[in-house]
Motif scaffolding. Sequence first.
Motif, PDB file in Angstrom:
ATOM      1  N   GLY A   1       0.471  -1.001  -0.378  1.00 49.57           N
ATOM      2  CA  GLY A   1       0.087  -0.088   0.154  1.00 49.57           C
ATOM      3  C   GLY A   1       0.733   1.166   0.046  1.00 49.57           C
ATOM      4  N   ARG A   2       2.275   0.957  -0.165  1.00 47.08           N
ATOM      5  CA  ARG A   2       2.937   2.194  -0.180  1.00 47.08           C
ATOM      6  C   ARG A   2       3.964   2.886  -1.314  1.00 47.08           C
ATOM      7  N   PRO A   3       4.060   3.712  -1.568  1.00 48.71           N
ATOM      8  CA  PRO A   3       4.637   3.892  -3.034  1.00 48.71           C
ATOM      9  C   PRO A   3       6.259   3.620  -2.724  1.00 48.71           C
ATOM     10  N   ALA A   4       6.642   2.614  -4.291  1.00 51.84           N
ATOM     11  CA  ALA A   4       8.388   2.529  -4.013  1.00 51.84           C
ATOM     12  C   ALA A   4       8.790   2.081  -4.963  1.00 51.84           C
ATOM     13  N   ILE A   5      10.185   1.867  -5.749  1.00 53.61           N
ATOM     14  CA  ILE A   5      10.389   1.862  -6.726  1.00 53.61           C
ATOM     15  C   ILE A   5      11.734   0.185  -6.876  1.00 53.61           C
ATOM     16  N   THR A   6      11.402  -0.348  -8.405  1.00 55.69           N
ATOM     17  CA  THR A   6      12.859  -1.282  -8.225  1.00 55.69           C
ATOM     18  C   THR A   6      13.393  -0.921  -9.445  1.00 55.69           C
ATOM     19  N   HIS A   7      13.933  -2.185 -10.044  1.00 56.37           N
ATOM     20  CA  HIS A   7      14.465  -2.071 -11.206  1.00 56.37           C
ATOM     21  C   HIS A   7      12.830  -2.132 -11.965  1.00 56.37           C
ATOM     22  N   HIS A   8      13.724  -1.342 -13.030  1.00 51.91           N
ATOM     23  CA  HIS A   8      12.742  -1.663 -14.160  1.00 51.91           C
ATOM     24  C   HIS A   8      11.717  -3.388 -14.384  1.00 51.91           C
ATOM     25  N   THR A   9      12.808  -3.988 -14.942  1.00 51.28           N
ATOM     26  CA  THR A   9      12.086  -5.863 -14.772  1.00 51.28           C
ATOM     27  C   THR A   9      11.345  -6.340 -13.562  1.00 51.28           C
ATOM     28  N   ALA A  10      11.761  -5.415 -12.626  1.00 53.51           N
ATOM     29  CA  ALA A  10      10.933  -6.408 -11.889  1.00 53.51           C
ATOM     30  C   ALA A  10       9.603  -5.649 -10.781  1.00 53.51           C
ATOM     31  N   ILE A  11       9.112  -4.581 -12.000  1.00 55.45           N
ATOM     32  CA  ILE A  11       8.571  -3.932 -11.297  1.00 55.45           C
ATOM     33  C   ILE A  11       6.728  -4.666 -11.265  1.00 55.45           C
ATOM     34  N   GLU A  12       6.924  -5.439 -12.182  1.00 54.93           N
ATOM     35  CA  GLU A  12       5.372  -6.196 -12.063  1.00 54.93           C
ATOM     36  C   GLU A  12       5.205  -7.173 -10.258  1.00 54.93           C
TER      37      GLU A  12
ATOM     38  N   VAL B   1      12.383   7.531  -4.150  1.00 53.02           N
ATOM     39  CA  VAL B   1      10.942   7.648  -3.723  1.00 53.02           C
ATOM     40  C   VAL B   1      10.984   7.473  -2.617  1.00 53.02           C
ATOM     41  N   ASP B   2      11.096   8.502  -1.703  1.00 54.37           N
ATOM     42  CA  ASP B   2      11.010   8.507   0.396  1.00 54.37           C
ATOM     43  C   ASP B   2       9.764   8.654   0.587  1.00 54.37           C
ATOM     44  N   ASP B   3       9.367   7.720   1.301  1.00 56.88           N
ATOM     45  CA  ASP B   3       7.818   7.866   1.970  1.00 56.88           C
ATOM     46  C   ASP B   3       8.108   7.851   3.642  1.00 56.88           C
ATOM     47  N   GLY B   4       9.006   8.899   3.984  1.00 54.16           N
ATOM     48  CA  GLY B   4       9.408   8.630   5.121  1.00 54.16           C
ATOM     49  C   GLY B   4       9.829   7.493   5.693  1.00 54.16           C
ATOM     50  N   ASP B   5       9.311   6.420   6.838  1.00 58.39           N
ATOM     51  CA  ASP B   5      10.521   5.712   6.814  1.00 58.39           C
ATOM     52  C   ASP B   5      10.287   4.420   6.489  1.00 58.39           C
TER      53      ASP B   5
END
Length: 191
Positions: free
Chosen positions: A117-128, A144-148
């Motif tokens: 339920g939080r915003p985040a990012i990873t390598h483009h090949t693992a997005i799904e 992407v900084d979501d505080g903690d």
Amino acid sequence: MTIEILLFDGFDDLDAFGPFEVLSEAGLSTRFVTIQPLERVTSAHGARIVPDGILGDPDLVLVPGGGWNDRSGAGAHAEARDGRITTALAERHARGRRIGSVCTGAMLLAEAGILRGRPAITHHTAIEDLRSFGVEVREGERVVDDGDVITAAGVTSGIDLALYLIERELGSEAAKAGAREIEWDVIRAAA
């Protein structure tokens, strides 16, 4: 600010060494650790690292990626199946500690239940794969900084994450100086 970069066999070299160099050069206390006592850890490309010790209680635990997509016997995927790292991350996060990742290290955070339920990012090949954990994937973002929780996209974005942390901790001039030192052309703001 104390930072521990949590290494495991099969971690991606640049995911760990890029942030380590930038953060250390800025004077932030940064060390390589493992989840259990080990004499050495071997990266995805064969570098042998002698860790500084085991995971303690730093202000930020930073988890590199590597080995998620190939599902080999070493790397992030193997560590997710093992469960020791994900358990430790979940426990530290529950105690209010900040957790971060570079590249597919985000998959270990997702496996730990930290990213749902939080915003985040990873390598483009693992997005799904990341999306399948109920994560609000921020495609196209480098940090992407979501505080903690703070995540960085693929490999070189770990340098962006390090410069972002320096800017937050030491100010924009320190971040610009760090970028100049490594001849990094752009300091990219986090989402």
